[in-house]
Structures are given as C-alpha cells and as structure tokens.
Design a protein around this motif. Structure first.
Motif, mmCIF file in Angstrom:
data_model
loop_
_atom_site.group_PDB
_atom_site.id
_atom_site.type_symbol
_atom_site.label_atom_id
_atom_site.label_comp_id
_atom_site.label_asym_id
_atom_site.label_seq_id
_atom_site.Cartn_x
_atom_site.Cartn_y
_atom_site.Cartn_z
ATOM 1 N N ILE A 1 -12.280 12.212 -4.668
ATOM 2 C CA ILE A 1 -11.924 13.591 -4.062
ATOM 3 C C ILE A 1 -13.137 14.614 -4.437
ATOM 4 C CG2 ILE A 1 -10.442 15.666 -4.922
ATOM 5 C CD1 ILE A 1 -8.178 13.712 -4.871
ATOM 6 N N GLY A 2 -13.717 14.466 -5.568
ATOM 7 C CA GLY A 2 -14.998 15.237 -5.796
ATOM 8 C C GLY A 2 -15.892 15.199 -4.971
ATOM 9 N N ILE A 3 -16.111 13.822 -4.293
ATOM 10 C CA ILE A 3 -17.310 13.501 -3.310
ATOM 11 C C ILE A 3 -16.892 13.931 -1.911
ATOM 12 C CG2 ILE A 3 -18.324 11.597 -1.798
ATOM 13 C CD1 ILE A 3 -18.064 10.211 -4.653
ATOM 14 N N ARG B 1 0.869 -1.232 0.038
ATOM 15 C CA ARG B 1 -0.072 -0.056 -0.135
ATOM 16 C C ARG B 1 0.931 1.388 -0.087
ATOM 17 N NH1 ARG B 1 -5.690 -0.050 2.730
ATOM 18 N NH2 ARG B 1 -5.975 -1.114 0.903
ATOM 19 N N GLU B 2 0.650 2.236 -0.990
ATOM 20 C CA GLU B 2 1.354 3.317 -1.077
ATOM 21 C C GLU B 2 0.347 4.691 -0.674
ATOM 22 O OE1 GLU B 2 4.537 4.105 -3.864
ATOM 23 O OE2 GLU B 2 3.426 2.527 -5.249
ATOM 24 N N SER B 3 0.762 5.625 0.160
ATOM 25 C CA SER B 3 -0.105 6.783 0.007
ATOM 26 C C SER B 3 0.020 7.558 -1.223
ATOM 27 C CB SER B 3 0.433 7.535 1.232
ATOM 28 O OG SER B 3 1.817 7.842 1.065
ATOM 29 N N ILE B 4 -0.953 8.223 -1.242
ATOM 30 C CA ILE B 4 -1.008 8.944 -2.352
ATOM 31 C C ILE B 4 -0.633 10.615 -2.493
ATOM 32 C CG2 ILE B 4 -2.687 10.275 -4.197
ATOM 33 C CD1 ILE B 4 -4.329 7.892 -4.030
ATOM 34 N N MET B 5 0.449 10.805 -3.278
ATOM 35 C CA MET B 5 0.679 12.307 -3.052
ATOM 36 C C MET B 5 0.254 13.267 -3.949
ATOM 37 S SD MET B 5 3.235 11.916 -0.643
ATOM 38 C CE MET B 5 4.690 13.135 -0.944
ATOM 39 N N VAL B 6 0.199 14.606 -3.939
ATOM 40 C CA VAL B 6 -0.456 15.581 -4.719
ATOM 41 C C VAL B 6 0.872 16.164 -5.219
ATOM 42 C CG1 VAL B 6 -1.758 17.639 -5.227
ATOM 43 C CG2 VAL B 6 -2.446 16.096 -3.317
ATOM 44 N N ALA B 7 1.166 16.072 -6.601
ATOM 45 C CA ALA B 7 2.327 16.929 -7.355
ATOM 46 C C ALA B 7 1.853 18.069 -7.918
ATOM 47 C CB ALA B 7 2.546 15.774 -8.531
ATOM 48 N N VAL B 8 2.409 19.265 -7.538
ATOM 49 C CA VAL B 8 2.067 20.578 -7.917
ATOM 50 C C VAL B 8 3.173 21.249 -8.557
ATOM 51 C CG1 VAL B 8 0.310 20.501 -6.131
ATOM 52 C CG2 VAL B 8 2.361 21.358 -5.648
ATOM 53 N N PRO B 9 3.073 22.155 -9.402
ATOM 54 C CA PRO B 9 3.981 23.092 -9.934
ATOM 55 C C PRO B 9 4.639 23.607 -8.654
ATOM 56 C CG PRO B 9 2.220 23.232 -11.398
ATOM 57 C CD PRO B 9 1.824 22.468 -10.023
ATOM 58 N N ALA B 10 6.094 24.073 -8.560
ATOM 59 C CA ALA B 10 6.591 24.656 -7.544
ATOM 60 C C ALA B 10 6.209 26.288 -7.343
ATOM 61 C CB ALA B 10 8.176 24.802 -7.864
ATOM 62 N N ALA C 1 2.228 23.880 1.042
ATOM 63 C CA ALA C 1 1.635 23.461 1.879
ATOM 64 C C ALA C 1 2.340 22.176 2.589
ATOM 65 C CB ALA C 1 0.044 22.842 1.555
ATOM 66 N N SER C 2 2.087 21.631 3.937
ATOM 67 C CA SER C 2 2.631 20.615 4.560
ATOM 68 C C SER C 2 1.875 19.259 3.917
ATOM 69 C CB SER C 2 2.971 20.905 5.719
ATOM 70 O OG SER C 2 1.843 21.037 6.537
ATOM 71 N N GLN C 3 0.381 19.544 3.966
ATOM 72 C CA GLN C 3 -0.485 18.687 3.622
ATOM 73 C C GLN C 3 -1.673 19.170 3.100
ATOM 74 O OE1 GLN C 3 -2.887 16.660 7.006
ATOM 75 N NE2 GLN C 3 -1.603 14.889 6.253
ATOM 76 N N LEU C 4 -2.357 18.368 2.349
ATOM 77 C CA LEU C 4 -3.547 18.979 1.618
ATOM 78 C C LEU C 4 -4.718 17.889 1.696
ATOM 79 C CD1 LEU C 4 -1.671 19.693 -1.831
ATOM 80 C CD2 LEU C 4 -2.633 21.302 -0.226
ATOM 81 N N ILE D 1 3.220 16.787 -2.138
ATOM 82 C CA ILE D 1 2.505 17.116 -0.776
ATOM 83 C C ILE D 1 1.754 16.096 -0.734
ATOM 84 C CG2 ILE D 1 1.163 19.013 0.282
ATOM 85 C CD1 ILE D 1 2.123 20.726 -1.865
ATOM 86 N N PRO D 2 1.887 15.403 0.856
ATOM 87 C CA PRO D 2 0.894 14.367 1.206
ATOM 88 C C PRO D 2 -0.576 14.570 1.144
ATOM 89 C CG PRO D 2 2.842 14.458 2.691
ATOM 90 C CD PRO D 2 2.728 15.862 1.669
ATOM 91 N N LEU D 3 -1.562 13.877 0.713
ATOM 92 C CA LEU D 3 -2.975 13.844 0.585
ATOM 93 C C LEU D 3 -3.516 13.377 1.983
ATOM 94 C CD1 LEU D 3 -5.379 14.966 -0.684
ATOM 95 C CD2 LEU D 3 -5.408 12.651 -1.962
ATOM 96 N N ALA D 4 -4.124 14.178 2.715
ATOM 97 C CA ALA D 4 -4.810 13.432 3.827
ATOM 98 C C ALA D 4 -5.797 12.761 3.556
ATOM 99 C CB ALA D 4 -5.258 14.912 4.744
ATOM 100 N N GLY D 5 -6.062 11.558 4.758
ATOM 101 C CA GLY D 5 -6.899 10.633 4.371
ATOM 102 C C GLY D 5 -6.396 9.297 4.514
ATOM 103 N N ASP D 6 -6.392 8.326 5.097
ATOM 104 C CA ASP D 6 -5.901 6.913 4.957
ATOM 105 C C ASP D 6 -6.582 5.911 4.033
ATOM 106 O OD1 ASP D 6 -4.579 7.521 7.408
ATOM 107 O OD2 ASP D 6 -5.932 6.243 8.854
ATOM 108 N N HIS D 7 -7.749 6.582 3.615
ATOM 109 C CA HIS D 7 -8.456 5.763 2.523
ATOM 110 C C HIS D 7 -7.994 6.260 0.933
ATOM 111 C CE1 HIS D 7 -10.852 9.352 2.953
ATOM 112 N NE2 HIS D 7 -11.410 9.314 1.655
ATOM 113 N N HIS D 8 -7.206 7.305 1.072
ATOM 114 C CA HIS D 8 -6.664 7.850 -0.251
ATOM 115 C C HIS D 8 -5.123 6.912 -0.550
ATOM 116 C CE1 HIS D 8 -9.852 10.600 -0.924
ATOM 117 N NE2 HIS D 8 -9.511 11.176 0.130
ATOM 118 N N THR D 9 -5.442 5.916 -0.830
ATOM 119 C CA THR D 9 -4.135 4.975 -1.247
ATOM 120 C C THR D 9 -4.123 4.310 -2.521
ATOM 121 O OG1 THR D 9 -4.998 2.901 -0.155
ATOM 122 C CG2 THR D 9 -3.734 4.528 1.167
ATOM 123 N N SER D 10 -2.823 3.752 -2.901
ATOM 124 C CA SER D 10 -2.812 2.915 -4.108
ATOM 125 C C SER D 10 -1.977 1.848 -3.849
ATOM 126 C CB SER D 10 -1.796 3.936 -4.970
ATOM 127 O OG SER D 10 -1.638 3.078 -6.276
#
Length: 300
Positions: A214-216, A167-176, A183-186, A263-272
């Motif tokens: 995410i939309g939900i 199980r891998e956590s999901i990150m948000v890749a954003v332009p610098a 942000a430290s977490q989103l 940046i880490p995406l908060a929420g344990d259910h957001h995984t890959s």
C-alpha cells in the motif's frame, strides 16, 4: 500357556451348542481338533470346564463363570478388529487439524468440518488453533495431519505441500465516525496518512506485505502502525474502539461491531489466500477422506 483368541471362540461355540459335533460343524473344523483344543484349554487353566459323557455335555461351575469372561473377551476382540478395519479405511481414528485464528471466518473451514462430521461420524476431529510456523513444525513431527494457513508462509515448504487455496479480497475496517466510513471503495492512495491497527504474528506475514505494498502503490511512506495484535478479531475490536483503521480479509466482516465499517480495497492484487497444508507424501486414508470433502466444497 497363554490363551489364544481362537481357543476362546471355540469354547464359546461349544458352550452354546453343548455338543462337540454341532460345535465343530459351526466352526468348520473336525471334531478331534475341537476336543484337543478344549482339553488343552482345561489343562492350561488347571480345571475342568465341561462334564462329558457319551450322551451329554454340560458346563461345570468353573465353565459357566469362564464362559462369561470368554464372551466378554471375544466381544472385545471383535470390536478391536472392527476398529482396526475402520481405521485402515479412514472411517475411524483421530484427525488432527490445525488452523490460524482467522481461518474459521472463511467459508471453507466451517463447511468442510461440518460435512466431514456428517460423512465420517466415527472419526474424532482434534481442532487446534496454531500459527502457520507451529503448524509446519507439527506436520513434520506428525502430531498434525492437516493445516489451514494464510499465505505467504513464514518458512520453506520442504517436505510439505500446499493445496486448495481460497482467495479472499481485502477490506478496510474503519471506525464508523471516520471520514472514510462512507466511501464505497478505497484505494491505497486514500490510506497514505492513516494510522493502522495491524495483525502482527506468524499468521500475518501477508498483512505486513500488503501494508508495505500500500505504501508503494500510494507513492507514500510505509503506513503508520499505532497498535498491533496477533489476532485479526482483536484488531477489529481495536478499530471498533477508534484506535485506527485495519486491513482484514473479506470473511471478517461477519464480525458485527457497531462502530466498524468494512470497505473494499481496490486492486485485484490486494488479496489474502487461505490454503490447506499437508505433508508431501501419500495421504493416509483419514487425510484422503478429508481431502475428498474438500473437493466437494469446490463443487458446492
């Protein structure tokens, strides 16, 4: 009459001893049986291989030449028998492994491949990048032995079996330069009005599901996707170009782009999840040995 490997071995031993009694003893057969085998060989070849007398045995010219070829044939037979034994034990042969494009960034696949090569150096590994749909088909067709896929799968597991998930956590890749880059977490709510670059392929059914979630979770509309690619590495390069933000597995932050922040995406259910896929049947020795190395990873 076709030559038998046993007869060739008899001749080679006799040619080395040049004595029927000693050769028979080495071969653990009686001397008359050895004499009969050699005579039958000469009849089959249509030439004498040995000059015989009461006190002396020596090779003829034909025998000397035939000995060279017989030794070569026996050596090849010995090699073939050894290869057969090694394959039966899973110590040799070809192991066909499929993997989705993002799997090599996760820790499991590179570690397992490296350790398997070390432990089973005589096994040839055939590594093939394939989407999950193709891997499932090729496993059914037996042109693939093991698959590395990201979940969820695009079809039924009928006849196949999933095991060894990572199980891998999901990150948000954003332009610098993006307002979210510091942000430290989103949270999903932070991403409501953002424009996404998305991985869209059979491999990425999980990313599509996560985007919908995410939309939900944010109470907003479905995320806006401005650009897509079948490869996650390409998705990150598009983020680097400033086209939008993207969801990526944690392991992809090893892709070091100057203009991308992860940046880490908060929420344990957001995984890959990366999972191993095999046929739902007793494993061949080769596959069993590979799974043993996978078990070593779990205790590493």
């Amino acid at each position: 009459m076709p030559l038998e490997s046993r007869t060739l071995r008899y001749f080679v031993v006799l040619a080395e001893e040049l004595h029927f009694g000693r050769a028979a003893a080495r071969l653990n057969i009686v001397q008359p049986a050895l004499s009969a085998q050699i005579k039958a060989l000469e009849v089959s070849l249509g030439t004498e291989l040995l000059h015989r007398s009461r006190r002396h045995v020596e090779l003829t010219a034909a025998g000397e030449r035939f000995l060279i070829e017989a030794r070569r044939a026996v050596a090849q037979l010995d090699h073939a028998e050894e290869v057969g034994r090694q394959v039966a034990l899973g110590k040799a042969g070809v192991l066909n492994i499929g993997f989705v494009g993002s799997a090599p960034f996760a820790k499991r696949l590179p570690w397992v491949i490296s350790r398997f090569r070390r432990d089973w150096p005589d096994v040839e590994l055939s590594l093939q990048e394939q989407n999950a749909d193709d891997q499932m088909q090729h496993l059914h067709e037996r042109t693939l032995d093991v698959g590395f896929v990201r979940l969820p799968l695009p079809g039924s597991l009928d006849g196949l079996r999933l095991l060894k998930r990572v199980r891998e956590s999901i990150m948000v890749a954003v332009p610098a330069s993006h307002s979210l880059a510091k942000a430290s977490q989103l949270t999903p709510r932070d991403l409501v009005n953002e424009t996404f670059v998305a991985a869209m392929s059979h491999e990425s059914a999980g990313w599509a599901a996560t985007l919908r979630q995410i939309g939900i979770d944010s109470g907003g509309n479905a995320p806006r996707i401005i650009q897509s690619s079948p490869h996650l590495a390409t998705v990150v390069s598009l983020v680097n170009a400033g086209l939008g933000i993207a969801l990526v597995p944690d392991s992809l932050h090893s892709l070091d782009f100057d203009q991308v922040r992860y940046i880490p995406l908060a929420g344990d259910h957001h995984t890959s999840d990366v999972a191993v896929l095999i046929r739902d049947e007793p494993a061949t020795p080769l596959v069993a040995n590979f799974l043993t190395v996978l078990d070593q990873f779990d205790h590493h």
